[in-house]
Design a protein around this motif. Structure first.
Motif, PDB file in Angstrom:
ATOM      1  N   TRP A 225      38.314  55.059  40.686  1.00 37.11           N
ATOM      2  CA  TRP A 225      38.007  54.410  41.966  1.00 37.11           C
ATOM      3  C   TRP A 225      36.643  54.869  42.500  1.00 37.11           C
ATOM      4  N   LEU A 226      36.335  56.157  42.268  1.00 34.59           N
ATOM      5  CA  LEU A 226      35.040  56.671  42.738  1.00 34.59           C
ATOM      6  C   LEU A 226      33.883  55.977  42.027  1.00 34.59           C
ATOM      7  N   ALA A 227      34.075  55.725  40.734  1.00 32.99           N
ATOM      8  CA  ALA A 227      32.973  55.169  39.938  1.00 32.99           C
ATOM      9  C   ALA A 227      32.862  53.649  40.076  1.00 32.99           C
ATOM     10  N   ASP A 228      33.940  52.983  40.471  1.00 29.94           N
ATOM     11  CA  ASP A 228      33.974  51.510  40.445  1.00 29.94           C
ATOM     12  C   ASP A 228      33.236  50.936  41.655  1.00 29.94           C
ATOM     13  N   PRO A 229      32.166  50.158  41.422  1.00 26.93           N
ATOM     14  CA  PRO A 229      31.409  49.625  42.569  1.00 26.93           C
ATOM     15  C   PRO A 229      32.202  48.604  43.378  1.00 26.93           C
TER      16      PRO A 229
END
Ligand code: NAP
Length: 492
Positions: A225-229
């Motif tokens: 979730w942190l990496a997903d734009p």
């Protein structure tokens, strides 16, 4: 051994993704245990990156449809959800007590508290007003509208399994956002039950998704979730260490963040206080959920003139608290959540005693035929606490009251502020000038003035300094889930 809930449909042991109750893609599960006994009683998915990604796929696909609904339609959904939560207060309360350990009356109370946020944001949904700005030159219109930020990832702790997730999901949905959520390892079942009721309330496909994971796999889920734009906001309640990690790792896609983090609340009793009211306020604020709340007083400062009288009254009340499992209806303090929690309490008390504090009551683990689990700790009062002790520097998160004697107002305010944290503070005084002076100087997001019970859905909840940023509840709470968009129309 199934949890003590009447309606089995509320006991969900699957993820909810794209309107389907699913096992983890890996097929892995972990067990949920009862903190009162340490015995396992349920199994939920031990999700990983694939499940986290599937949840975002669903929430992202659902976003255009959900944001296009009118605010009134979103509000009506939230009102139906609210009614179902209230209708299941007993079952949900028992489930909270079963997986979290809090006494029954607190479990039932938490359900109402959680529901109050859902109702509040159902009403706020229809009030996300924009603005018309007086034009600086002729021939233009300047307008401001509010828009939902997009997909929101909600990550919650174990101490209020219903309230923490409700006060994130409700404003997100009210604003027109869609949600992916991960509850804490220790307490997934209440969150899953709430999502089941949201399904029954008619939540559209993909708008609300939840995945469970063990502590070992929490980073695997949240890192996706942190990496997903496509995830435009993280809303988190938990420890400051994890909050900082989320802030660092979400910088790559510059997400909006709300961080409700740890506290280290001071509770100050001045010579001019109403002592009985102060004892009452401390009992209410300190021993709720066995001392496992972020706004629990962690450091108690009592002025010279009333120190001994205050400690005497306090000890009489603390020693009379009934410790036991939630299955005993008159229990006032339940078990601590897990072994790590009770080890931390023991470490703090041992450190305080080694450095000169004195145990006036409590100070030990409890284990007997009534309390046969490993996680019970005696309600404890320490006197002679000092600033350098571990119990003064970090949250104990247990039923321990360390009392420090003080002489001077300016000194105690300085000491109260001498912490990286700034969530809640409390003080008791009947001097009106002092009330304004001290309230003004305390560095925190929430101040209890002659009052120990602070939380309300209509009030802004949140901290300053390393207790985080963003506010939950109140009319400010929706802003965290919305963008402000400026429209400028010319050629008029
Ligand atoms: P925590 O360890 O920070 O956990 C909170 C959530 O973050 C849980 O869902 C946890 O999953 C997850 N998590 C843990 N490590 C992670 C990582 N590396 N990456 C991504 N997610 C991760 O906090 P806690 O011990 O459960 O909760 C107690 C803390 O919450 C206290 O500091 C308390 O003051 C604070 N709190 C603050 C408020 C507030 O409103 N300010 C309210 C309540 C509690 P797992 O459960 O699987 O570890």
């Amino acid at each position: 051994m199934p949890p003590d809930i009447h309606r089995p449909a509320l006991l969900r042991e699957h993820n909810f993704i794209a309107q389907q109750w699913r096992v983890a893609a890996s097929g892995r599960v972990y067990t949920v245990s009862d903190p009162a006994t340490g015995l396992d009683f349920a199994e939920v998915p031990d999700s990983g990156a694939d499940d986290a990604r599937a949840a975002v796929d669903a929430a992202h696909a659902a976003f255009p449809g959900w944001r296009a609904r009118t605010a009134r339609e979103r509000a009506q959904f939230l009102k139906r959800w609210h009614a179902l939560i209230i209708a299941h207060q007993e079952e949900l309360g028992r489930l909270i007590s079963r997986e979290q350990g809090k006494p029954q009356h607190e479990g039932r109370g938490e359900v109402l508290y959680a529901a109050s946020y859902v109702e509040w944001f159902a009403e706020e949904a229809t009030r996300t007003y924009g603005d018309l700005i007086p034009e600086p030159v002729r021939g233009k219109k300047l307008m401001v509208v509010k828009e939902p930020v997009g997909v929101v990832a909600a990550i919650t702790p174990w101490n209020f399994p219903a309230a923490m997730i409700a006060r994130k999901i409700a404003p997100a949905l009210a604003a027109g956002c869609t949600v992916v959520a991960k509850p804490a390892e220790d307490t997934p079942l209440t969150s899953l039950a709430l999502v089941r009721l949201a399904e029954e309330a008619g939540i559209p496909h993909g708008v609300l998704n939840i995945v469970t994971a063990s502590r070992a796999n929490a980073p695997a889920v949240v890192d996706v979730w942190l990496a997903d734009p496509r995830v435009r906001k993280i809303t988190f309640t938990g420890s400051t260490a994890v909050g900082k990690h989320l802030a660092r790792e979400s910088a790559g896609t510059l997400k909006k963040l709300s961080l409700e983090l740890g506290g280290n609340a001071p509770f100050i009793v001045f010579d001019d206080a109403d002592l009985d009211a102060a004892v009452e306020g401390l009992m209410a604020s300190k021993f709720r959920n066995g001392g496992q709340t972020c706004v629990c007083p962690n450091r108690v400062y009592v002025q010279d003139g009333v120190h001994d009288a205050f400690v005497g009254k306090l000890v009489a009340r603390v020693a009379a608290l009934r410790v036991g499992p939630a299955s005993e209806p008159d229990s006032q303090i339940g078990p601590m959540i897990n072994a790590r929690a009770i080890e931390k309490i023991e470490r703090h008390v041992a450190d305080a005693v080694a450095n000169g504090a004195r145990v006036v009551t409590g100070g030990t683990r409890l284990r007997d035929s009534q309390r046969d689990g490993p996680h019970y700790y005696a309600p404890t009062v320490l006197v002679g606490a000092q600033a350098a002790m571990e119990c003064s520097c970090e949250e104990t998160f247990g039923p321990v009251v360390p009392v420090t004697r003080f002489h001077d107002e300016a000194d105690v305010v300085r000491e109260a502020n001498a912490t990286p944290f700034g969530l809640a503070s409390y003080f008791y005084s009947r001097d009106i000038a002092r009330v304004w002076r001290v309230a003004d100087q305390l560095e925190c997001g929430i101040v209890g003035i002659n009052e120990g019970a602070l939380a309300a859905e209509s009030a802004p909840f949140g901290g300053v300094k390393e207790s985080g940023y963003g506010r939950e509840g109140s009319r400010y709470g929706l802003d965290d889930y919305m963008h402000t968009k400026y429209l400028c129309q010319g050629q008029l």
